[in-house]
Design an enzyme around this catalytic site. Structure first.
Site, PDB file in Angstrom:
ATOM      1  N   GLU A  94       0.828  -1.205   0.000  1.00 32.00           N
ATOM      2  CA  GLU A  94       0.000   0.000   0.000  1.00 32.00           C
ATOM      3  C   GLU A  94       0.864   1.257   0.000  1.00 32.00           C
ATOM      4  OE1 GLU A  94      -2.974  -0.877   3.082  1.00 32.00           O
ATOM      5  OE2 GLU A  94      -3.339   1.277   3.119  1.00 32.00           O
ATOM      6  N   CYS A 107       3.528   8.527   0.807  1.00 30.83           N
ATOM      7  CA  CYS A 107       3.844   7.695   1.964  1.00 30.83           C
ATOM      8  C   CYS A 107       4.185   6.303   1.437  1.00 30.83           C
ATOM      9  CB  CYS A 107       2.633   7.649   2.897  1.00 30.83           C
ATOM     10  SG  CYS A 107       2.881   6.557   4.302  1.00 30.83           S
ATOM     11  N   CYS A 114       5.114  -6.512   8.902  1.00 29.87           N
ATOM     12  CA  CYS A 114       6.063  -5.915   9.847  1.00 29.87           C
ATOM     13  C   CYS A 114       6.201  -6.868  11.024  1.00 29.87           C
ATOM     14  CB  CYS A 114       5.507  -4.569  10.321  1.00 29.87           C
ATOM     15  SG  CYS A 114       6.602  -3.677  11.447  1.00 29.87           S
ATOM     16  N   CYS A 118       3.465  -3.528  17.073  1.00 29.35           N
ATOM     17  CA  CYS A 118       2.769  -2.443  17.779  1.00 29.35           C
ATOM     18  C   CYS A 118       1.274  -2.780  17.845  1.00 29.35           C
ATOM     19  CB  CYS A 118       2.983  -1.108  17.081  1.00 29.35           C
ATOM     20  SG  CYS A 118       4.705  -0.616  17.082  1.00 29.35           S
ATOM     21  N   CYS A 121      -1.516  -1.187  15.416  1.00 31.90           N
ATOM     22  CA  CYS A 121      -1.165  -1.070  13.999  1.00 31.90           C
ATOM     23  C   CYS A 121      -1.625  -2.275  13.189  1.00 31.90           C
ATOM     24  CB  CYS A 121       0.349  -0.885  13.872  1.00 31.90           C
ATOM     25  SG  CYS A 121       0.899  -0.745  12.157  1.00 31.90           S
ATOM     26  N   CYS A 335      -3.863   2.922   8.238  1.00 26.97           N
ATOM     27  CA  CYS A 335      -2.786   2.465   7.361  1.00 26.97           C
ATOM     28  C   CYS A 335      -2.710   0.944   7.408  1.00 26.97           C
ATOM     29  CB  CYS A 335      -1.450   3.018   7.838  1.00 26.97           C
ATOM     30  SG  CYS A 335      -1.566   4.691   8.446  1.00 26.97           S
TER      31      CYS A 335
END
Ligand code: SAH
Length: 350
Positions: A94, A107, A114, A118, A121, A335
């Site tokens: 993305e 961005c 990932c 977190c 997220c 996001c």
């Protein structure tokens, strides 16, 4: 099978070596570099001033990384565009295009998924799939540039992934992006956001770059920070903040501290006060982000008045603070959620 050379991740000097290694003159490398990084052509076939024999040789020896646009959403409010790009191995990533008064910004994602974990997220829910290459990071910018036809002057590495967990590709990306023979985006207009990998922050400070470092702080004490960010178990604030100070001292770039406000977790006036004390001599600016709720967790956004009060508490203590403007509200979702929704619902239904 030997891996093909990833041409678009090469600096001009490396590309020159590659091209002369094929028995060609070095000016061909310059032409090739221009096609890739200035004219942004989507395939080797489009490089019309290269002899066909050379194009064939390149196609045989090298991989020409080019992203395919899978999906594009455009906001009717502010022109923000969210893109889903397909990679050669079938993965999707993305990227976001935003228009600001100071210029257009992209961005960029640095990894597929990932591994930082977190809690609020969406990008980390399924862990890390793989690192992106420098060319795959550049291509996000190039395809958006080609699609919008508008100059892109700002880059934030704030998409999916932890950029400092993909250090070598990140550094290559920054070099190529700011190269005057290529896109020539000023390093001062590039921001790298990290959850706080201390050795890599120190290493980045030594690269001789003038990019801005944004630290995802999200709490003013280790204990609260650990409830939100597993990386806080590895590095304490007493290690992270001196590394940030060093970054500022070596690069002269003012720091950004990102602080996502989560209702009832990190948004009281006392926390604002603690935050002000923590960073008061660090030459930084605080970017407050009302947390974007994801359906997998029950974190809630602090309400508008709490966000303003938190900001005021910082400003009263002489800390420069702004609330991040929400872009593309009508094409919303946090996001990483565009990709996640796409993967969950399948290709045909999105
Ligand atoms: N790995 C990098 C980039 C992450 S995305 C980092 O940790 O900095 C950029 C910022 O958005 C980070 O500060 C991240 O913590 C924050 N973020 C991620 N998901 C969010 C959400 N749902 N709501 C608000 N902020 C979020």
């Amino acid at each position: 099978m030997t891996e093909k050379t990833d041409m678009k991740s090469m600096e001009l000097s490396e590309l020159t070596e590659f091209v002369t290694g094929l028995g060609e003159r070095s000016f061909r490398a310059k032409q090739l570099y221009e096609w890739m990084h200035k004219k942004l052509v989507p395939s080797v076939e489009d490089m019309t001033n290269l002899p066909k024999a050379l194009r064939d040789q390149i196609k045989e020896k090298a991989e020409y990384v080019s992203l395919k646009m899978v999906r594009r959403l455009e906001s009717g409010i502010d022109g923000t565009r969210k893109y889903l790009f397909g990679l050669a191995d079938g993965n999707v990533i993305e990227s976001v295009f935003m228009r600001y008064h100071h210029g257009n910004s992209v961005c960029v994602s640095s990894q597929i998924g990932c591994r930082m974990g977190c809690k609020f997220c969406a990008s980390t829910l399924d862990g890390l799939v793989r690192n992106l290459t420098a060319s795959e990071m550049l291509e996000q910018v190039y395809r958006i540039q080609a699609d919008t036809g508008e100059r892109i002057s700002n880059i934030v590495v704030m998409g999916s992934g932890e950029p400092l967990d993909n250090y070598d590709a990140l550094v290559r990306f920054i070099r190529l992006l700011s190269d005057e023979n290529g896109p020539h985006i000023s390093q001062r207009n590039i921001t790298v956001s990290t959850c706080g990998l201390v050795p890599e922050i120190r290493r980045l400070a030594e690269e001789g770059f003038s990019v801005t470092l944004a630290l995802s702080l999200h709490a003013a004490d280790d204990e609260t920070r650990r409830t939100l960010m597993p990386i806080a178990n590895r590095y304490s604030l007493s290690e992270i903040l001196p590394a940030c100070r060093e970054y500022f001292e070596k690069t002269g770039r003012r720091l950004t501290f990102e602080y996502s406000l989560v209702a009832g977790v990190n948004d009281t006036d006392e926390e604002a006060e603690r935050l002000a004390r923590l960073i008061k001599n660090l030459h930084g600016h605080v970017n407050l982000i009302p947390v974007n709720p994801i359906k997998e967790r029950d974190y809630r956004q602090s309400d508008r008045s709490r966000v303003e009060a938190f900001k005021e508490a910082l400003v009263r203590r002489k800390i420069n603070a702004t609330v991040r403007r929400e872009m593309g509200r009508d094409i919303g979702g946090a996001c990483g959620q565009l990709r996640k929704g796409y993967l969950e619902k399948g290709e045909d239904t999105v």
